[in-house]
Design a protein around this motif. Sequence first.
Motif, short mmCIF file in Angstrom:
data_model
loop_
_atom_site.label_atom_id
_atom_site.label_comp_id
_atom_site.label_asym_id
_atom_site.label_seq_id
_atom_site.Cartn_x
_atom_site.Cartn_y
_atom_site.Cartn_z
N GLY A 188 6.33 28.57 -26.88
CA GLY A 188 7.09 27.66 -27.73
C GLY A 188 6.81 26.23 -27.33
O GLY A 188 6.13 25.96 -26.34
N PRO A 189 7.33 25.28 -28.10
CA PRO A 189 7.07 23.86 -27.80
C PRO A 189 7.58 23.49 -26.42
O PRO A 189 8.63 23.99 -25.97
CB PRO A 189 7.86 23.12 -28.89
N PRO A 190 6.87 22.62 -25.70
CA PRO A 190 7.36 22.16 -24.40
C PRO A 190 8.61 21.32 -24.56
O PRO A 190 8.85 20.73 -25.62
CB PRO A 190 6.19 21.34 -23.86
N SER A 191 9.40 21.27 -23.51
CA SER A 191 10.64 20.50 -23.54
C SER A 191 10.32 19.03 -23.27
O SER A 191 10.30 18.58 -22.12
CB SER A 191 11.62 21.04 -22.48
N LEU A 192 10.04 18.30 -24.34
CA LEU A 192 9.65 16.90 -24.23
C LEU A 192 10.41 16.07 -25.26
O LEU A 192 10.71 16.55 -26.36
CB LEU A 192 8.16 16.73 -24.51
N ARG A 193 10.69 14.82 -24.88
CA ARG A 193 11.21 13.89 -25.88
C ARG A 193 10.10 13.31 -26.72
O ARG A 193 10.34 12.83 -27.84
CB ARG A 193 11.99 12.76 -25.19
N GLY A 194 8.88 13.34 -26.18
CA GLY A 194 7.76 12.85 -26.97
C GLY A 194 6.57 12.49 -26.13
O GLY A 194 6.53 12.70 -24.91
N VAL A 195 5.56 11.93 -26.81
CA VAL A 195 4.30 11.51 -26.19
C VAL A 195 3.99 10.09 -26.64
O VAL A 195 4.11 9.77 -27.83
CB VAL A 195 3.14 12.43 -26.62
N VAL A 196 3.59 9.26 -25.68
CA VAL A 196 3.07 7.92 -26.00
C VAL A 196 1.65 7.87 -25.44
O VAL A 196 1.45 7.77 -24.22
CB VAL A 196 3.94 6.80 -25.40
N ALA A 197 0.67 7.99 -26.31
CA ALA A 197 -0.73 8.05 -25.91
C ALA A 197 -1.36 6.67 -26.09
O ALA A 197 -1.29 6.08 -27.17
CB ALA A 197 -1.48 9.09 -26.73
N LEU A 198 -1.98 6.16 -25.03
CA LEU A 198 -2.49 4.80 -25.00
C LEU A 198 -4.01 4.81 -25.15
O LEU A 198 -4.72 5.32 -24.28
CB LEU A 198 -2.10 4.13 -23.67
#
Length: 294
Positions: A173-183
């Motif tokens: 299932g989806p990982p427990s994350l608030r989100g991703v900020v990719a630079l």
Amino acid sequence: MPDAAAEPGTAAARNAAEEESVLSHPAVAPDSTAAYGDHPDQVIDFYVPRGAGGPGTPAPVVVVLHGGAWRSPYDRRHISPFAGFLAGRGFAVASVEYRRGDTGDHAVAGRWPDTFDDVAAAVDALPALAGRHLPGADARRTVLTGHSAGGHLALWAAARHVLPADAPWRLDGPPSLRGVVALAPIADFEVAGKLDVCGGAARQLLGGDEHRAERRPYADPALLLPTGIATTLVQGRADVDVPEAVAEAYADAAARAGEIVGLTLLEDVGHFPLIDPAADACAVVAEEIAQLAW
């Protein structure tokens, strides 16, 4: 003869100056370091939060994945000032090291499957390690961030639940994350290949042209959509290392998959200011992380 491309006023000259600036900062020592495996590169540096939040306020966790085209000369030390900067903004920071390149050839990007093994193992081990090394941090508010090749790894780590069914790194299932900020991420291997980003680093990461077709579905973030994870890309319009077109291609792929990805484009900003504490762009990055973390 001097290289005309690097003469003052050129894009190459700007890029060189920006790289010199980001590498001029002394490395920032972590508060602690923990291993997530037996290899010397399988470690995570932890920086406790300072500044914002105040006593008793659980700090969000920011997982940092460094860049350097997945090549062995570039390790987490060059991004430690950025990690320290985020800690000073009140984040609990975990800076991940991972195996890169071929130890016998610094020109080779990545190690298959070791680079992916390490990132998956580090992210899986993080909740328990953070509980010991980042006391009081709120692991429920975890954001992944990464720069360049590390931006690719951040996007990939957030997409493990949509990997092919036979992938060894797949999550149920989806990982427990608030989100991703990719630079400035190497986020679309097709476009990165056409532009020869970082000297064909994405192709090398996959093991060369003979493995490209079979391995790309397991590694290319542009093919691992939609993720259902809030995602923002931050990109300098003047980036000559990972051009704007790569981030735009990923955002377009997400849109075709029915997912909206944030794309923050910064004028007159190249590749390195995004992780340079002395640059205004770095403050923009911290704000984008805060928007997801809180």
